[in-house]
Design a protein around this motif. Structure first.
Motif, PDB file in Angstrom:
ATOM      1  N   UNK A  31      24.153 -55.672  85.093  1.00 40.71           N
ATOM      2  CA  UNK A  31      24.692 -55.388  86.423  1.00 40.71           C
ATOM      3  C   UNK A  31      23.568 -55.012  87.384  1.00 40.71           C
ATOM      4  N   UNK A  32      22.625 -54.202  86.925  1.00 41.19           N
ATOM      5  CA  UNK A  32      21.491 -53.808  87.765  1.00 41.19           C
ATOM      6  C   UNK A  32      20.625 -55.013  88.124  1.00 41.19           C
ATOM      7  N   UNK A  33      20.470 -55.930  87.181  1.00 40.43           N
ATOM      8  CA  UNK A  33      19.690 -57.151  87.430  1.00 40.43           C
ATOM      9  C   UNK A  33      20.332 -57.983  88.539  1.00 40.43           C
ATOM     10  N   UNK A  34      21.638 -58.150  88.479  1.00 35.36           N
ATOM     11  CA  UNK A  34      22.336 -58.907  89.520  1.00 35.36           C
ATOM     12  C   UNK A  34      22.291 -58.176  90.858  1.00 35.36           C
ATOM     13  N   UNK A  35      22.480 -56.860  90.855  1.00 34.49           N
ATOM     14  CA  UNK A  35      22.430 -56.070  92.095  1.00 34.49           C
ATOM     15  C   UNK A  35      21.065 -56.200  92.763  1.00 34.49           C
ATOM     16  N   UNK A  36      20.012 -56.251  91.967  1.00 29.46           N
ATOM     17  CA  UNK A  36      18.644 -56.316  92.493  1.00 29.46           C
ATOM     18  C   UNK A  36      18.358 -57.634  93.211  1.00 29.46           C
ATOM     19  N   UNK A  37      19.170 -58.633  92.983  1.00 33.29           N
ATOM     20  CA  UNK A  37      18.954 -59.932  93.641  1.00 33.29           C
ATOM     21  C   UNK A  37      19.293 -59.895  95.122  1.00 33.29           C
ATOM     22  N   UNK A  38      19.998 -58.858  95.568  1.00 30.74           N
ATOM     23  CA  UNK A  38      20.246 -58.672  96.989  1.00 30.74           C
ATOM     24  C   UNK A  38      21.369 -59.501  97.582  1.00 30.74           C
ATOM     25  N   UNK A  39      22.235 -60.056  96.765  1.00 33.40           N
ATOM     26  CA  UNK A  39      23.371 -60.799  97.297  1.00 33.40           C
ATOM     27  C   UNK A  39      24.417 -59.825  97.829  1.00 33.40           C
ATOM     28  N   UNK A  40      25.369 -60.333  98.575  1.00 38.50           N
ATOM     29  CA  UNK A  40      26.415 -59.491  99.140  1.00 38.50           C
ATOM     30  C   UNK A  40      27.454 -59.054  98.102  1.00 38.50           C
TER      31      UNK A  40
END
Length: 54
Positions: A31-40
């Motif tokens: 989840x943190x990896x996906x959040x770090x991508x900066x998408x909305x």
């Protein structure tokens, strides 16, 4: 101990399963990896429901 899943909510409020059957630490890392991508989209971890005994 139970398993966890990573969920995602898109801009329109639709919710989707990203990954399931994970240990809590792995689910939080993903989840943190996906959040770090900066998408909305919004990502979070939740415990997977267990099947009740018959």
């Amino acid at each position: 101990m139970g398993t966890f899943r990573v969920m995602r909510q898109d801009d329109n409020g639709n919710r989707f399963l990203v990954a399931g059957g994970l240990a809590e630490a792995e689910a939080r890392r993903l989840a943190a990896e996906f959040e770090a991508r900066g998408h909305k989209q919004l990502y979070w971890v939740e415990s997977e429901p267990t099947d009740p005994a018959p």
